[in-house]
Design a protein around this motif. Structure first.
Motif, PDB file in Angstrom:
ATOM      1  N   ALA A  48      20.343  64.495 -16.764  1.00 31.95           N
ATOM      2  CA  ALA A  48      19.599  66.124 -16.305  1.00 31.95           C
ATOM      3  C   ALA A  48      18.415  65.881 -15.440  1.00 31.95           C
ATOM      4  CB  ALA A  48      18.859  66.168 -17.735  1.00 31.95           C
ATOM      5  N   GLN A  49      17.414  65.623 -15.143  1.00 37.72           N
ATOM      6  CA  GLN A  49      16.568  65.307 -13.931  1.00 37.72           C
ATOM      7  C   GLN A  49      17.031  64.841 -12.422  1.00 37.72           C
ATOM      8  OE1 GLN A  49      12.877  62.654 -15.954  1.00 37.72           O
ATOM      9  NE2 GLN A  49      12.291  64.472 -16.153  1.00 37.72           N
ATOM     10  N   TRP A  50      17.654  64.692 -13.019  1.00 39.48           N
ATOM     11  CA  TRP A  50      18.525  63.513 -11.278  1.00 39.48           C
ATOM     12  C   TRP A  50      19.596  64.945 -10.889  1.00 39.48           C
ATOM     13  CZ3 TRP A  50      17.317  61.059  -7.479  1.00 39.48           C
ATOM     14  CH2 TRP A  50      18.239  60.487  -6.710  1.00 39.48           C
ATOM     15  N   GLY A  51      20.190  65.028 -12.224  1.00 41.28           N
ATOM     16  CA  GLY A  51      20.916  65.975 -11.743  1.00 41.28           C
ATOM     17  C   GLY A  51      20.953  67.488 -11.366  1.00 41.28           C
ATOM     18  N   LYS A  52      19.713  67.538 -11.239  1.00 41.38           N
ATOM     19  CA  LYS A  52      18.676  68.976 -11.171  1.00 41.38           C
ATOM     20  C   LYS A  52      18.120  68.692  -9.620  1.00 41.38           C
ATOM     21  CE  LYS A  52      16.063  71.802 -13.732  1.00 41.38           C
ATOM     22  NZ  LYS A  52      15.455  71.598 -14.909  1.00 41.38           N
ATOM     23  N   PHE A  53      17.635  67.028  -9.099  1.00 41.64           N
ATOM     24  CA  PHE A  53      17.504  66.979  -7.676  1.00 41.64           C
ATOM     25  C   PHE A  53      18.390  67.380  -7.039  1.00 41.64           C
ATOM     26  CE2 PHE A  53      16.128  64.068  -4.921  1.00 41.64           C
ATOM     27  CZ  PHE A  53      15.401  64.293  -3.982  1.00 41.64           C
ATOM     28  N   LEU A  54      20.114  66.777  -7.369  1.00 42.77           N
ATOM     29  CA  LEU A  54      21.008  66.099  -6.420  1.00 42.77           C
ATOM     30  C   LEU A  54      21.405  67.745  -6.055  1.00 42.77           C
ATOM     31  CD1 LEU A  54      22.782  63.773  -8.226  1.00 42.77           C
ATOM     32  CD2 LEU A  54      21.617  63.298  -6.108  1.00 42.77           C
ATOM     33  N   ASP A  55      21.370  68.608  -7.641  1.00 43.75           N
ATOM     34  CA  ASP A  55      21.927  69.931  -7.241  1.00 43.75           C
ATOM     35  C   ASP A  55      21.192  70.744  -5.965  1.00 43.75           C
ATOM     36  OD1 ASP A  55      24.129  70.100  -8.961  1.00 43.75           O
ATOM     37  OD2 ASP A  55      22.085  70.743 -10.748  1.00 43.75           O
ATOM     38  N   TYR A  56      19.707  70.283  -6.032  1.00 41.39           N
ATOM     39  CA  TYR A  56      18.648  71.123  -5.289  1.00 41.39           C
ATOM     40  C   TYR A  56      19.472  70.725  -3.923  1.00 41.39           C
ATOM     41  CZ  TYR A  56      14.690  72.002  -2.555  1.00 41.39           C
ATOM     42  OH  TYR A  56      13.337  72.200  -1.824  1.00 41.39           O
ATOM     43  N   LEU A  57      19.042  69.840  -3.322  1.00 37.25           N
ATOM     44  CA  LEU A  57      19.865  69.148  -2.566  1.00 37.25           C
ATOM     45  C   LEU A  57      21.018  69.438  -1.477  1.00 37.25           C
ATOM     46  CD1 LEU A  57      18.963  65.036  -2.461  1.00 37.25           C
ATOM     47  CD2 LEU A  57      16.987  67.137  -1.496  1.00 37.25           C
ATOM     48  N   GLN A  58      22.324  69.966  -2.911  1.00 38.05           N
ATOM     49  CA  GLN A  58      23.743  70.184  -1.784  1.00 38.05           C
ATOM     50  C   GLN A  58      23.183  71.905  -2.002  1.00 38.05           C
ATOM     51  OE1 GLN A  58      26.257  70.122  -5.693  1.00 38.05           O
ATOM     52  NE2 GLN A  58      28.012  69.951  -4.359  1.00 38.05           N
ATOM     53  N   THR A  59      22.840  72.469  -2.583  1.00 39.15           N
ATOM     54  CA  THR A  59      22.453  73.981  -2.040  1.00 39.15           C
ATOM     55  C   THR A  59      21.442  73.790  -0.760  1.00 39.15           C
ATOM     56  OG1 THR A  59      20.029  73.960  -3.690  1.00 39.15           O
ATOM     57  CG2 THR A  59      22.511  74.377  -4.163  1.00 39.15           C
ATOM     58  N   ARG A  60      20.965  72.853  -0.457  1.00 33.55           N
ATOM     59  CA  ARG A  60      20.611  72.952   0.750  1.00 33.55           C
ATOM     60  C   ARG A  60      21.188  72.432   1.574  1.00 33.55           C
ATOM     61  NH1 ARG A  60      17.440  74.196  -2.939  1.00 33.55           N
ATOM     62  NH2 ARG A  60      15.940  76.087  -2.263  1.00 33.55           N
ATOM     63  N   GLY A  61      21.930  71.586   1.832  1.00 35.31           N
ATOM     64  CA  GLY A  61      22.866  70.545   2.499  1.00 35.31           C
ATOM     65  C   GLY A  61      22.109  69.760   2.881  1.00 35.31           C
ATOM     66  N   VAL A  62      20.983  68.637   2.044  1.00 34.48           N
ATOM     67  CA  VAL A  62      20.428  67.513   2.734  1.00 34.48           C
ATOM     68  C   VAL A  62      21.169  66.621   2.032  1.00 34.48           C
ATOM     69  CG1 VAL A  62      18.424  66.356   2.396  1.00 34.48           C
ATOM     70  CG2 VAL A  62      17.986  69.141   2.802  1.00 34.48           C
ATOM     71  N   GLU A  63      21.455  65.576   2.683  1.00 38.42           N
ATOM     72  CA  GLU A  63      22.149  64.257   2.405  1.00 38.42           C
ATOM     73  C   GLU A  63      21.091  63.459   1.271  1.00 38.42           C
ATOM     74  OE1 GLU A  63      23.730  62.245   6.071  1.00 38.42           O
ATOM     75  OE2 GLU A  63      25.178  63.459   6.112  1.00 38.42           O
TER      76      GLU A  63
END
Length: 326
Positions: A48-63
């Motif tokens: 759940a923690q990792w998923g939240k971090f990935l969602d954050y990166l995706q919304t900002r377009g950061v690889e």
């Protein structure tokens, strides 16, 4: 050959499929105390923690491979509902992942961005009020911790056996008698009466004010076991919880580390995002009294509050916390 065997670790693999990469990495992690596998409940929290971090990166377009300490700090600051301890759990997880991402060959001059975020002075993600106003252990967490405290001590070396008995009894005074760390470390053997009706008497330094608290059965048993060990070991001085057999005072940092180690060993911390500190245990002792129908006045007397209003506020916090849990 399994999919896990076919998966190639490294930046390219993590970048191509960060969630599958994480699941593969997570399946390879050991549990607490060197257990061969991590608990399912703990793995779910990490996912759940990792998923939240990935969602954050995706919304900002950061690889993933272009994440910097700035991105991590901004992500941690975005966790509005989390306290600093919870935010740091996210940071530690990210740091472990990035350590694996470049474990074979890191770019020249590479520094783990999550490690940099930790060292940043005045970081916004650190500027939080702290924990929730008042934190408690759930009834299930209390039972799990007590079960561990009462379990056999398996250390073979005498000094480790001695230390474990001491630390477990000390933690029992937090959870089962409502003592503060400072009170436990000042406690002397003549202040503990376990025969007949058990009581622990406490006096504030440089003050005539004193109060007493009645330890719960499990705390009384652990204290009795420890005091017997303490007596037979030839421990000097009169402190109940000395740093060693020489009888010197234990440092508060040592006490906090011992408490954290016991909480971790019990498994309680695996299902909590928030730290189960000695203060949390003290609050939980009060919660147990409230659950038993004790009045704020009675609870305040056991915890050494100077005014009943403090205990009434603690009860209100406990009731609010219960609503939050439900």
């Amino acid at each position: 050959m399994t999919n896990k065997d076919l998966f190639k670790a490294g930046p390219a693999g993590w970048e191509a499929d960060p969630q599958t990469s994480f699941d593969t990495w997570l399946s390879q992690q050991k549990g607490r105390g060197g257990a061969p596998a991590m608990r399912i409940s703990s793995a779910e929290v990490y996912r759940a923690q990792w998923g939240k971090f990935l969602d954050y990166l995706q919304t900002r377009g950061v690889e993933l491979t272009r994440v910097t300490d700035v991105h991590i700090s901004e992500f941690l600051s975005s966790l509005h509902s989390e306290n600093r301890s919870q935010r740091d759990r996210y940071r530690k997880l990210i740091e472990r992942v990035f350590a694996d991402l470049y474990r074979s060959k890191a770019p020249r001059g590479y520094v783990n961005p999550a490690g940099v975020a930790q060292k940043e002075q005045g970081a916004a993600w650190k500027a939080v009020a702290g924990n929730l106003p008042t934190s408690f252990l759930t009834l299930a967490e209390r039972r799990t911790l007590v079960e561990h405290l009462l379990s056999p001590v398996v250390w073979q070396k005498s000094e480790e056996h001695w230390r474990q008995l001491r630390d477990r009894a000390m933690v029992a005074t937090f959870l089962g008698a409502g003592l503060k760390v400072s009170e436990a470390l000042r406690l002397t053997v003549n202040c503990v009466a376990l025969h007949g009706e058990p009581w622990i008497k406490l006096r504030r330094p440089d003050s005539q004010f004193s109060h007493r608290t009645q330890p719960t059965p499990f705390a009384r048993d652990l204290l009795a076991r420890w005091l017997a060990e303490r007596a037979t070991s030839g421990c000097r001085g009169d402190l109940v919880f000395p740093a060693g057999v020489h009888g010197g005072a234990m440092h508060s940092v040592t006490a906090l580390r011992a408490a954290d180690a016991i909480v971790d060993a019990s498994g309680v911390s695996e299902n909590r995002l928030e730290r189960a500190s000695p203060q949390t245990m003290r609050n939980s002792f009060a919660a147990g009294m409230f659950e038993a129908g004790e009045s704020p006045k009675s609870v305040g007397e056991s915890l050494g509050f100077a005014v009943v209003l403090t205990a009434e506020r603690l009860k209100a916090s406990w009731q609010s916390w219960q609503t939050f849990q439900n």
